[in-house]
Design a protein around this motif. Structure first.
Motif, PDB file in Angstrom:
ATOM      1  N   LEU A   1      -3.009   3.303  -6.638  1.00  0.00           N
ATOM      2  CA  LEU A   1      -3.638   2.474  -5.615  1.00  0.00           C
ATOM      3  C   LEU A   1      -4.423   3.281  -4.594  1.00  0.00           C
ATOM      4  CD1 LEU A   1      -0.869  -0.193  -4.899  1.00  0.00           C
ATOM      5  CD2 LEU A   1      -3.170  -0.648  -5.741  1.00  0.00           C
TER       6      LEU A   1
ATOM      7  N   ASP B   1      -6.801  -3.748  -1.715  1.00  0.00           N
ATOM      8  CA  ASP B   1      -5.706  -3.779  -2.696  1.00  0.00           C
ATOM      9  C   ASP B   1      -4.500  -2.987  -2.206  1.00  0.00           C
ATOM     10  OD1 ASP B   1      -7.257  -5.302  -4.368  1.00  0.00           O
ATOM     11  OD2 ASP B   1      -7.912  -3.620  -5.619  1.00  0.00           O
ATOM     12  N   LEU B   2      -4.751  -1.855  -1.562  1.00  0.00           N
ATOM     13  CA  LEU B   2      -3.654  -1.036  -1.058  1.00  0.00           C
ATOM     14  C   LEU B   2      -2.924  -1.741   0.075  1.00  0.00           C
ATOM     15  CD1 LEU B   2      -2.150   1.709  -1.029  1.00  0.00           C
ATOM     16  CD2 LEU B   2      -3.839   2.487   0.653  1.00  0.00           C
TER      17      LEU B   2
ATOM     18  N   THR C   1      -2.628  -4.856   0.744  1.00  0.00           N
ATOM     19  CA  THR C   1      -1.935  -6.087   0.367  1.00  0.00           C
ATOM     20  C   THR C   1      -0.800  -5.840  -0.636  1.00  0.00           C
ATOM     21  OG1 THR C   1      -3.622  -6.487  -1.327  1.00  0.00           O
ATOM     22  CG2 THR C   1      -3.926  -7.565   0.797  1.00  0.00           C
ATOM     23  N   HIS C   2      -0.623  -4.606  -1.053  1.00  0.00           N
ATOM     24  CA  HIS C   2       0.409  -4.287  -2.050  1.00  0.00           C
ATOM     25  C   HIS C   2       1.782  -4.170  -1.394  1.00  0.00           C
ATOM     26  CE1 HIS C   2       2.019  -2.702  -5.799  1.00  0.00           C
ATOM     27  NE2 HIS C   2       2.611  -1.751  -5.101  1.00  0.00           N
ATOM     28  N   ARG C   3       2.789  -4.656  -2.091  1.00  0.00           N
ATOM     29  CA  ARG C   3       4.180  -4.500  -1.643  1.00  0.00           C
ATOM     30  C   ARG C   3       4.960  -3.696  -2.675  1.00  0.00           C
ATOM     31  NH1 ARG C   3       6.110  -7.489   2.611  1.00  0.00           N
ATOM     32  NH2 ARG C   3       4.657  -9.029   3.470  1.00  0.00           N
TER      33      ARG C   3
ATOM     34  N   SER D   1       5.627  -3.860   2.758  1.00  0.00           N
ATOM     35  CA  SER D   1       4.175  -3.922   2.681  1.00  0.00           C
ATOM     36  C   SER D   1       3.597  -2.539   2.961  1.00  0.00           C
ATOM     37  CB  SER D   1       3.640  -4.924   3.708  1.00  0.00           C
ATOM     38  OG  SER D   1       2.267  -4.715   3.950  1.00  0.00           O
TER      39      SER D   1
ATOM     40  N   HIS E   1      -0.833   8.160  -6.158  1.00  0.00           N
ATOM     41  CA  HIS E   1      -0.521   6.809  -6.633  1.00  0.00           C
ATOM     42  C   HIS E   1      -1.823   6.134  -7.074  1.00  0.00           C
ATOM     43  CE1 HIS E   1       0.816   2.622  -6.625  1.00  0.00           C
ATOM     44  NE2 HIS E   1       2.063   3.048  -6.560  1.00  0.00           N
TER      45      HIS E   1
ATOM     46  N   GLN F   1       7.754   6.346  -5.065  1.00  0.00           N
ATOM     47  CA  GLN F   1       6.463   5.670  -4.960  1.00  0.00           C
ATOM     48  C   GLN F   1       5.798   5.984  -3.623  1.00  0.00           C
ATOM     49  OE1 GLN F   1       5.569   1.736  -6.234  1.00  0.00           O
ATOM     50  NE2 GLN F   1       7.396   1.565  -7.520  1.00  0.00           N
TER      51      GLN F   1
END
Length: 394
Positions: A132, A103-104, A106-108, A165, A130, A121
């Protein structure tokens, strides 16, 4: 002294018995090697890992668009976006994997947020506060924080974080923190996400693509070739090379590392898959040693061409693409007595790819295999049909 011999068998397409055997024991599946880049193969890769955990993906490090371009301009590093994307496609998505890390990676970061909010952030990620990253256990969490902190410390104050990304930022920090070497970081993150396959760049070098068009125009940079971030090319591509930088025409090349050479030569199947014809497929074949290694491998080589329209294929029929594919591989070797650059042209049994030249194909010893590959009523390859077809060759 060693010797080799080729054993022929009657091929069934698709060979469902063979495919079922691989699906039952993917940890003992065949070593299928893909030359690719970008996201075109990701859906197929996600299905392919159900059949074998030994696929090898050599991806291009020459991307010069999107968020990868910003990192490359900031640090003069190889493109990491395609690496990260393919690692995620091969990640173990079961409970035995690392879904938090997935999940981390693939997070943008938000595309519309203000610069200050984006910096905040990133700071939360570095501090481990954070959402994530809070759920990731140590020591993985601490390792990720370390690499993110390196990126945070090295980027300039005006670096654009919009849409960045997180996975790319982590990998860039790992590269900078590891003496500008990409391979150890890719190996590490492969372990973190428990990748069910192997992903590497063809070269661990920060180079770019250059092309000359039929009209004589020179274009530098992958992002100017694909027709996705800029206007489509005004003329068909005549030739392509690896280039130092994006400002001047400085052709260059590097020899592939021994582990890439060994991976290519020992693959049970080599696949030239769909994707941008020049910037994803042929670009992977340019480094010194790739073509020679392909032609040292006696096992099947299969070309699965694109469907629909690829701006890079402007003016190229399927037969012309076959010729350019073969000539690009053979340009790296003048040795006689080697194996072929291409054995099979894998086509859907109902899609119109254009006219086939049987004389040309016979001269190249390329056999056409037609089998259902496309989802009904959609002009897209069905990932499972493609996987089953490719695995039927080995």
């Amino acid at each position: 002294m060693t010797s080799s011999m080729r054993i022929w068998r009657r091929m069934i397409m698709p060979d469902l018995v063979r495919v079922h055997r691989y699906q039952s024991l993917p940890e003992q599946g065949p070593k299928v090697l893909f030359f690719s880049g970008g996201s075109a193969l990701n859906k197929i890769s996600r299905v392919f890992k159900e059949y074998t955990h030994h696929s090898v993906h050599l991806v291009t490090p020459f991307d010069s668009g999107g968020s990868s371009a910003r990192l490359r301009a900031e640090f003069d590093i190889p493109a990491v976006g395609d690496l990260r994307s393919r690692l995620m496609a091969l990640a173990d998505e079961t409970v035995m994997g690392q879904p938090e890390v997935y999940d981390l990676f693939t997070h943008r970061l938000p595309q519309q947020a203000e610069a200050l909010a984006l910096r905040e952030q990133l700071q939360l990620l570095v501090l481990g506060e954070h959402p994530l990253i809070e759920c990731i256990p140590n020591p993985m969490k601490a390792l990720i924080q370390t690499h993110l902190a390196v990126t945070q410390a090295r980027i300039h104050a005006d670096f654009d974080l919009r849409g960045a990304s997180i996975g790319n930022l982590i990998m860039a920090g790992g590269y900078l923190n590891n003496q500008q070497q990409l391979d150890p970081i890719v190996f590490l993150f492969s372990r973190l996400v428990k990748a069910l396959g192997e992903v590497k760049t063809t070269l661990d070098a920060s180079l770019h693509l250059g092309v000359e068009l039929d009209n004589g125009e020179i274009v530098l940079g992958q992002h100017r070739i694909t027709g996705k971030e800029t206007d489509e090319l005004s003329s068909p591509i005549k030739r392509m090379w690896l280039n130092k930088g994006l400002r001047n025409i400085v052709p260059t090349n590097c020899h592939i590392a021994d582990d890439r050479k060994d991976a290519i030569e020992s693959a049970d199947l080599i696949c030239y898959p769909p994707g941008s014809f020049y910037s994803s497929l042929l670009a992977n074949l340019l480094p010194e040693g790739v073509g020679r290694s392909i032609c040292q491998n006696p096992n099947p080589k299969v070309y699965l061409p694109n469907l629909g329209t690829d701006p890079e294929q402007h003016g190229l029929s399927l037969m012309e693409r076959v010729k350019r594919l073969v000539s690009t591989v053979m340009a790296d070797t003048e040795t006689t007595g080697l194996y072929s650059a291409l054995d099979y042209l894998l086509l859907d049994d109902s899609y119109n790819y254009g006219e086939l030249d049987s004389q040309l194909l016979n001269g190249l010893n390329v056999v056409v295999i037609r089998t259902p590959l496309i989802t009904e009523k959609q002009h897209k390859y069905d990932e499972r049909l493609v996987a089953r077809a490719l695995l039927s060759f080995v």
